[in-house]
Design a protein around this motif. Structure first.
Motif, PDB file in Angstrom:
ATOM      1  N   CYS A 272       0.004   4.466   1.733  1.00 48.40           N
ATOM      2  CA  CYS A 272      -0.243   4.388   3.175  1.00 48.40           C
ATOM      3  C   CYS A 272       0.901   4.986   3.992  1.00 48.40           C
ATOM      4  O   CYS A 272       0.714   5.321   5.164  1.00 48.40           O
ATOM      5  CB  CYS A 272      -0.466   2.939   3.598  1.00 48.40           C
ATOM      6  SG  CYS A 272      -2.015   2.229   2.992  1.00 48.40           S
TER       7      CYS A 272
ATOM      8  N   TYR B 262      -8.119   8.489  11.423  1.00 47.73           N
ATOM      9  CA  TYR B 262      -9.434   9.062  11.123  1.00 47.73           C
ATOM     10  C   TYR B 262      -9.827  10.076  12.198  1.00 47.73           C
ATOM     11  O   TYR B 262     -10.293  11.188  11.885  1.00 47.73           O
ATOM     12  CB  TYR B 262     -10.459   7.939  11.036  1.00 47.73           C
ATOM     13  CG  TYR B 262     -11.885   8.390  10.814  1.00 47.73           C
ATOM     14  CD1 TYR B 262     -12.270   9.006   9.630  1.00 47.73           C
ATOM     15  CD2 TYR B 262     -12.858   8.181  11.787  1.00 47.73           C
ATOM     16  CE1 TYR B 262     -13.581   9.413   9.419  1.00 47.73           C
ATOM     17  CE2 TYR B 262     -14.173   8.572  11.588  1.00 47.73           C
ATOM     18  CZ  TYR B 262     -14.530   9.193  10.405  1.00 47.73           C
ATOM     19  OH  TYR B 262     -15.835   9.590  10.206  1.00 47.73           O
TER      20      TYR B 262
ATOM     21  N   HIS C 115      -5.599  10.356   2.465  1.00 45.15           N
ATOM     22  CA  HIS C 115      -6.685   9.975   3.378  1.00 45.15           C
ATOM     23  C   HIS C 115      -6.544   8.543   3.894  1.00 45.15           C
ATOM     24  O   HIS C 115      -7.259   8.164   4.821  1.00 45.15           O
ATOM     25  CB  HIS C 115      -8.050  10.176   2.709  1.00 45.15           C
ATOM     26  CG  HIS C 115      -8.299   9.296   1.520  1.00 45.15           C
ATOM     27  ND1 HIS C 115      -7.909   9.645   0.248  1.00 45.15           N
ATOM     28  CD2 HIS C 115      -8.900   8.085   1.403  1.00 45.15           C
ATOM     29  CE1 HIS C 115      -8.262   8.693  -0.600  1.00 45.15           C
ATOM     30  NE2 HIS C 115      -8.868   7.727   0.074  1.00 45.15           N
ATOM     31  N   TYR C 116      -5.624   7.751   3.321  1.00 43.66           N
ATOM     32  CA  TYR C 116      -5.339   6.419   3.864  1.00 43.66           C
ATOM     33  C   TYR C 116      -3.966   6.362   4.546  1.00 43.66           C
ATOM     34  O   TYR C 116      -3.445   5.287   4.830  1.00 43.66           O
ATOM     35  CB  TYR C 116      -5.388   5.362   2.753  1.00 43.66           C
ATOM     36  CG  TYR C 116      -6.772   5.107   2.217  1.00 43.66           C
ATOM     37  CD1 TYR C 116      -7.849   4.908   3.082  1.00 43.66           C
ATOM     38  CD2 TYR C 116      -7.014   5.061   0.843  1.00 43.66           C
ATOM     39  CE1 TYR C 116      -9.124   4.676   2.593  1.00 43.66           C
ATOM     40  CE2 TYR C 116      -8.287   4.825   0.346  1.00 43.66           C
ATOM     41  CZ  TYR C 116      -9.341   4.639   1.225  1.00 43.66           C
ATOM     42  OH  TYR C 116     -10.609   4.409   0.743  1.00 43.66           O
TER      43      TYR C 116
ATOM     44  N   ARG D 251      -5.272   3.064  11.219  1.00 50.36           N
ATOM     45  CA  ARG D 251      -6.048   4.006  10.415  1.00 50.36           C
ATOM     46  C   ARG D 251      -7.224   4.598  11.192  1.00 50.36           C
ATOM     47  O   ARG D 251      -7.669   5.710  10.899  1.00 50.36           O
ATOM     48  CB  ARG D 251      -6.546   3.329   9.134  1.00 50.36           C
ATOM     49  CG  ARG D 251      -5.437   2.979   8.158  1.00 50.36           C
ATOM     50  CD  ARG D 251      -5.877   3.185   6.719  1.00 50.36           C
ATOM     51  NE  ARG D 251      -7.054   2.406   6.381  1.00 50.36           N
ATOM     52  CZ  ARG D 251      -7.015   1.224   5.767  1.00 50.36           C
ATOM     53  NH1 ARG D 251      -5.852   0.674   5.469  1.00 50.36           N
ATOM     54  NH2 ARG D 251      -8.127   0.598   5.456  1.00 50.36           N
TER      55      ARG D 251
ATOM     56  N   CYS E 134       0.869  -1.184   0.000  1.00 49.85           N
ATOM     57  CA  CYS E 134       0.000   0.000   0.000  1.00 49.85           C
ATOM     58  C   CYS E 134       0.902   1.229   0.000  1.00 49.85           C
ATOM     59  O   CYS E 134       1.199   1.794   1.056  1.00 49.85           O
ATOM     60  CB  CYS E 134      -0.923  -0.004   1.219  1.00 49.85           C
ATOM     61  SG  CYS E 134      -2.020   1.438   1.333  1.00 49.85           S
TER      62      CYS E 134
ATOM     63  N   ASN F 268     -13.697  -4.519   9.235  1.00 50.94           N
ATOM     64  CA  ASN F 268     -14.235  -3.430   8.415  1.00 50.94           C
ATOM     65  C   ASN F 268     -15.689  -3.124   8.779  1.00 50.94           C
ATOM     66  O   ASN F 268     -16.104  -1.955   8.812  1.00 50.94           O
ATOM     67  CB  ASN F 268     -14.132  -3.787   6.932  1.00 50.94           C
ATOM     68  CG  ASN F 268     -12.695  -3.762   6.436  1.00 50.94           C
ATOM     69  OD1 ASN F 268     -11.823  -3.146   7.057  1.00 50.94           O
ATOM     70  ND2 ASN F 268     -12.437  -4.431   5.314  1.00 50.94           N
TER      71      ASN F 268
ATOM     72  N   THR G 242     -11.381   6.203   6.967  1.00 48.41           N
ATOM     73  CA  THR G 242     -10.616   5.228   7.744  1.00 48.41           C
ATOM     74  C   THR G 242      -9.788   4.357   6.810  1.00 48.41           C
ATOM     75  O   THR G 242     -10.045   4.260   5.639  1.00 48.41           O
ATOM     76  CB  THR G 242     -11.552   4.325   8.556  1.00 48.41           C
ATOM     77  OG1 THR G 242     -12.527   3.742   7.682  1.00 48.41           O
ATOM     78  CG2 THR G 242     -12.225   5.114   9.653  1.00 48.41           C
TER      79      THR G 242
ATOM     80  N   ARG H  91      -4.346  14.800   6.953  1.00 46.96           N
ATOM     81  CA  ARG H  91      -4.660  13.456   6.451  1.00 46.96           C
ATOM     82  C   ARG H  91      -5.932  13.532   5.600  1.00 46.96           C
ATOM     83  O   ARG H  91      -6.991  13.031   5.953  1.00 46.96           O
ATOM     84  CB  ARG H  91      -4.833  12.485   7.622  1.00 46.96           C
ATOM     85  CG  ARG H  91      -4.899  11.012   7.217  1.00 46.96           C
ATOM     86  CD  ARG H  91      -5.048  10.130   8.439  1.00 46.96           C
ATOM     87  NE  ARG H  91      -5.176   8.726   8.102  1.00 46.96           N
ATOM     88  CZ  ARG H  91      -6.319   8.104   7.829  1.00 46.96           C
ATOM     89  NH1 ARG H  91      -7.462   8.784   7.849  1.00 46.96           N
ATOM     90  NH2 ARG H  91      -6.333   6.813   7.547  1.00 46.96           N
TER      91      ARG H  91
ATOM     92  N   GLU I 201      -0.919   6.262   7.022  1.00 49.38           N
ATOM     93  CA  GLU I 201      -0.672   5.678   8.347  1.00 49.38           C
ATOM     94  C   GLU I 201       0.733   6.062   8.818  1.00 49.38           C
ATOM     95  O   GLU I 201       1.602   5.207   8.989  1.00 49.38           O
ATOM     96  CB  GLU I 201      -0.803   4.153   8.307  1.00 49.38           C
ATOM     97  CG  GLU I 201      -2.184   3.659   7.910  1.00 49.38           C
ATOM     98  CD  GLU I 201      -2.273   2.146   7.905  1.00 49.38           C
ATOM     99  OE1 GLU I 201      -1.523   1.504   8.660  1.00 49.38           O
ATOM    100  OE2 GLU I 201      -3.078   1.604   7.137  1.00 49.38           O
TER     101      GLU I 201
ATOM    102  N   SER J  31      -6.023  -2.506   9.744  1.00 41.68           N
ATOM    103  CA  SER J  31      -6.630  -1.170   9.899  1.00 41.68           C
ATOM    104  C   SER J  31      -6.528  -0.640  11.325  1.00 41.68           C
ATOM    105  O   SER J  31      -7.259   0.284  11.697  1.00 41.68           O
ATOM    106  CB  SER J  31      -8.107  -1.189   9.469  1.00 41.68           C
ATOM    107  OG  SER J  31      -8.230  -1.561   8.118  1.00 41.68           O
TER     108      SER J  31
END
Length: 480
Positions: free
Chosen positions: A354, A417, A385-386, A413, A351, A457, A480, A380, A388, A410
């Motif tokens: 990330c 958020y 927006h993802y 994350r 990712c 999730n 998130t 962020r 970390e 997650s």
């Protein structure tokens, strides 16, 4: 002989005169001494016109010190308050010594020092042995003297601890999940790394261990005190108890337990005694001397950090290197490894967005320096927006949500958020960097962790996000 005889007769004749002259001279000195003291006493108001009324028999004279030459002159200057006594001048010099960086920052940050003490407490659904075995230096370090790295794991992660501690050389708060008989292996591992390695002195100095486990999965025996825990047997000639562990034989695995990673993260965070923390993973190695460089930067950038009311953290770019590579010591070495593809941005194969920092290419191309600086700033949002990121903070950001596990992913994350909703600024530091333990990470489509992801999730979307919008506000740019 004639001369000697003549001088002898003269000496015999004049000897009484010489003795008399000597007595007169001594009397003159005594008279001058008393006259000087009398003049001093008169000026101080000790002698008055009513001296005749004083009962001489009742008066008890105070003991008198006699001074001559330079000492007498200095005492007179002190009496007239033209100079301070020598001993008070020495004390003043000592007390006016230049304060240390930690002392200056303590005043600026308005933080309080506190010692680490052993506590046995219920923490949510767990028993926690906080500060079970403490780092000797970390125990009473000043609140602004350094930064505490906070991390977590189980005893199988101890192989990363020696290199991390030697590189960090500052307090480390390490929370360890140790249910059932994993507790025994944990204590054996602690004793081994504290006593049997080249880096053991660093570990004894800096690493504080916290152990937690569910009340349904207690160890059969736990030493009652730190002193007793340090008597736990170990064998430096044997293989490290944390190496080549068959995870299927661990208590956690045999009892089908998931790893509560965010519980460990929060325990480590809440158990520090420094103002600044660096919440990190145990397999991430920071550049050397980062704590000192960061604190020096804070002092230089008071207007950015201390005088600004915006919420902020200080992000450190993360990289990973090939299995056969050494972890770089400097940014210059890191850039060369990036050029030769020995290093890549962290999780580029899983990712990429990330962990990629804003203005990544500009950061890489910027010249290496001996001081930290604030390179860029972002929130962020948008293409981040993802994100970390790993960052240094004042430990005031939201805690990690403890309802998710390492297996369900997650886990970072969700905190990101919350920080997005709170409009946190993320400042990117230069030339600071992190490097993961050697080995490039690839996506594993057969990972057993994937079976936990759908439930996680669902929990995030249906439960956690609605709660966070009530607690922290709404922002359509946050995910998130």
């Amino acid at each position: 002989m004639l001369y000697i005889s003549t001088y002898a007769k003269m000496l015999k004749r004049d000897f009484p005169v010489l003795i008399l002259s000597l007595f007169i001279l001594c009397g003159f000195f005594v008279f001058m001494q008393h006259a000087f003291r009398a003049s001093v006493a008169i000026q101080e108001g000790v002698i008055s016109k009513d001296m005749r009324n004083i009962n001489v028999e009742e008066a008890v004279p105070a003991p008198v010190e006699v001074f001559f030459g330079d000492e007498l002159f200095e005492k007179e200057l002190q009496r007239r308050k033209l100079i301070e006594p020598k001993d008070s001048r020495e004390v003043k010099i000592l007390t006016e010594a230049t304060p240390t960086l930690g002392q200056r920052l303590k005043k600026l940050l308005k933080c309080n020092d506190r010692q680490l003490r052993l506590e046995k407490i219920q923490y949510g659904n767990y028993w926690l042995l906080r500060n079970y075995i403490r780092g000797t230096i970390s125990t009473s370090v000043g609140c602004a003297d350094t930064i505490t790295l906070t991390t977590n794991g189980d005893y199988t992660f101890f192989d990363s601890l020696p290199f991390l501690t030697e590189r960090w050389q500052a307090p480390i708060s390490f929370a360890i999940f140790s249910p059932g008989y994993d507790f025994n292996a944990t204590l054996s591992s602690i004793q081994f790394v504290r006593n049997c390695l080249r880096e053991s002195q660093y570990i004894r100095d800096y690493v504080t261990f916290h152990i937690y486990f569910p009340p349904t999965d207690m160890p059969e025996y736990a030493p009652l005190t730190e002193k007793e825990a340090l008597l736990w047997p170990y064998d430096c000639e044997a293989a490290p108890p944390y190496m080549d562990v068959d995870r299927n034989t661990m208590y956690k695995t045999e009892h089908n337990m998931t790893y509560p990673i965010n519980v460990g993260r929060n325990i480590a965070r809440k158990s520090v005694n420094t103002y600044f923390i660096f919440a990190s993973d145990i397999e991430l190695y920071p550049m050397p001397d980062l704590p000192r460089l960061f604190l020096e930067m804070v002092e230089r950038n008071r207007s950015v950090y201390l005088d600004n009311k915006e919420l902020r953290v200080f992000t450190i770019p993360v990289f990973e290197v090939t299995k056969d590579s050494q972890v770089p010591e400097t940014k210059t070495q890191l850039v060369e490894m990036l050029r030769t593809h020995k290093a890549i941005p962290f999780h580029s194969k899983i990712c990429k967005n990330c962990h990629l920092v804003p203005k990544h290419n500009e950061w890489v191309n910027a010249s290496d320096t001996n001081e930290l600086s604030l390179f860029s700033v972002t929130k962020r949002e948008g293409k981040f927006h993802y994100w970390e990121p790993f960052y240094i903070s004042d430990n005031q950001e939201p805690i990690f949500d403890e309802r998710v596990t390492w297996e369900g992913q997650s886990n970072k994350r969700i905190q990101g958020y919350a920080m997005c909703l709170l409009k946190y600024d993320y400042f990117v530091l230069h030339p600071a960097f992190l490097v993961h333990s050697p080995g490039i990470k690839y996506f594993d489509k057969n990972s057993p962790r994937l079976s936990y992801v759908p439930a996680t999730n669902k929990l995030i979307k249906q439960v956690i996000q609605p709660e966070y919008r009530i607690l922290f506000g709404t922002n359509k740019k946050c995910f998130t």
